[in-house]
Scaffold this active site. Structure first.
Site, PDB file in Angstrom:
ATOM      1  N   CYS A  58      -2.049   8.145   3.949  1.00  0.00           N
ATOM      2  CA  CYS A  58      -2.116   6.687   3.881  1.00  0.00           C
ATOM      3  C   CYS A  58      -2.990   6.177   2.730  1.00  0.00           C
ATOM      4  CB  CYS A  58      -2.538   6.119   5.224  1.00  0.00           C
ATOM      5  SG  CYS A  58      -1.219   6.356   6.450  1.00  0.00           S
ATOM      6  N   ASP A 109      -7.308   2.840   7.591  1.00  0.00           N
ATOM      7  CA  ASP A 109      -7.187   3.652   8.817  1.00  0.00           C
ATOM      8  C   ASP A 109      -8.447   4.416   9.258  1.00  0.00           C
ATOM      9  OD1 ASP A 109      -4.647   2.758   8.220  1.00  0.00           O
ATOM     10  OD2 ASP A 109      -3.657   4.693   8.395  1.00  0.00           O
ATOM     11  N   LYS A 163      -0.069  -1.649  10.682  1.00  0.00           N
ATOM     12  CA  LYS A 163       1.088  -1.042  10.006  1.00  0.00           C
ATOM     13  C   LYS A 163       1.680   0.066  10.866  1.00  0.00           C
ATOM     14  CE  LYS A 163      -1.778   2.150   7.329  1.00  0.00           C
ATOM     15  NZ  LYS A 163      -1.275   3.369   7.983  1.00  0.00           N
TER      16      LYS A 163
HETATM   17  C1  VGL Z   1      -1.595   8.852   8.472  1.00  0.00           C
HETATM   18  C2  VGL Z   1      -0.179  10.572   9.027  1.00  0.00           C
HETATM   19  C3  VGL Z   1       0.484   9.768   9.914  1.00  0.00           C
HETATM   20  C4  VGL Z   1      -2.771   8.387   7.671  1.00  0.00           C
HETATM   21  C5  VGL Z   1      -0.933   8.032   9.349  1.00  0.00           C
HETATM   22  O1  VGL Z   1      -3.412   7.380   8.044  1.00  0.00           O
HETATM   23  O2  VGL Z   1      -3.061   9.011   6.638  1.00  0.00           O
HETATM   24  N1  VGL Z   1      -1.199  10.121   8.307  1.00  0.00           N
HETATM   25  N2  VGL Z   1       0.094   8.487  10.060  1.00  0.00           N
END
Ligand code: VGL
Ligand code: ZN
Length: 179
Positions: free
Chosen positions: A127, A8, A86
């Site tokens: 994540c 991410d 995802k």
């Molecule tokens: C994430 C909160 C919500 C992350 C993703 O990538 O850590 N955190 N969605």
């Protein structure tokens, strides 16, 4: 065989984004400097529909096809072999790259003969942690690259707690210079 999972590294998790890790962009040059050292490089993106129950818990972020969901512009995407999406449905899921809906990550790693998984990216407490723990549970020897991750830091101590949890369960800690 060793794989790097870049979790991410997207605009919305970097300064100026919708759910920023305060220093999220710091991971980018570190990841660019190491991605050439792995047999397989996989990157995940949080990729949510506009309306999802996930946003009951979080500010809207990484909405599919928006600027916020794009990789950070300085990330060297030429080194990425597999791109995963995802969190693509109306559910509070997709924290782990192993929950990607675009491919089966566990199968892909096993088919490629990967036994060692290194995790980098954003965010440390959510994540990244979820991906590293899944990796360990699925039988991969798993490392966290500690200078290649950043936390969203909602509460003081959250990052330290997440790292402590990962280390306690058997995830190994390494810095990029030791790879
Ligand atoms: C994430 C909160 C919500 C992350 C993703 O990538 O850590 N955190 N969605
Ligand atoms: Zn999300």
């Amino acid at each position: 065989m060793r794989a790097l999972i870049i979790v991410d590294v997207q605009n919305d998790f970097c300064p100026g984004g919708a759910l920023p890790a305060p220093e999220g962009d710091r991971v980018v040059p570190v990841i660019n400097s190491i991605s050439g050292r792995f047999d397989l490089v996989i990157a995940s993106r949080d990729w949510h529909p506009e309306g999802t129950v996930h946003f009951d818990k979080w500010p809207a972020h990484c909405v599919e096809h928006t600027k916020g969901a794009e990789y950070h512009p300085a990330l060297d995407t030429g080194k990425i072999d597999v791109h995963l999406l995802k969190g693509t449905g109306n559910a509070d899921d997709g924290y782990s790259a192993f929950e990607a809906t675009s491919d089966n990550l566990e199968k892909l790693l096993k088919k490629s003969g990967v036994e060692e998984v290194y995790v980098a990216g954003l965010t440390t407490e959510y994540c990244v942690k979820s991906t590293a723990l899944d990796s360990l549970r699925k039988g991969f020897k798993t490392w966290l690259i500690t200078d290649a991750v950043e936390g969203v830091r909602q509460n003081p101590g959250d990052v330290e707690k997440a790292i402590g949890e990962m280390a306690g369960l058997g995830i190994k800690m390494i810095i990029s210079g030791q790879l």
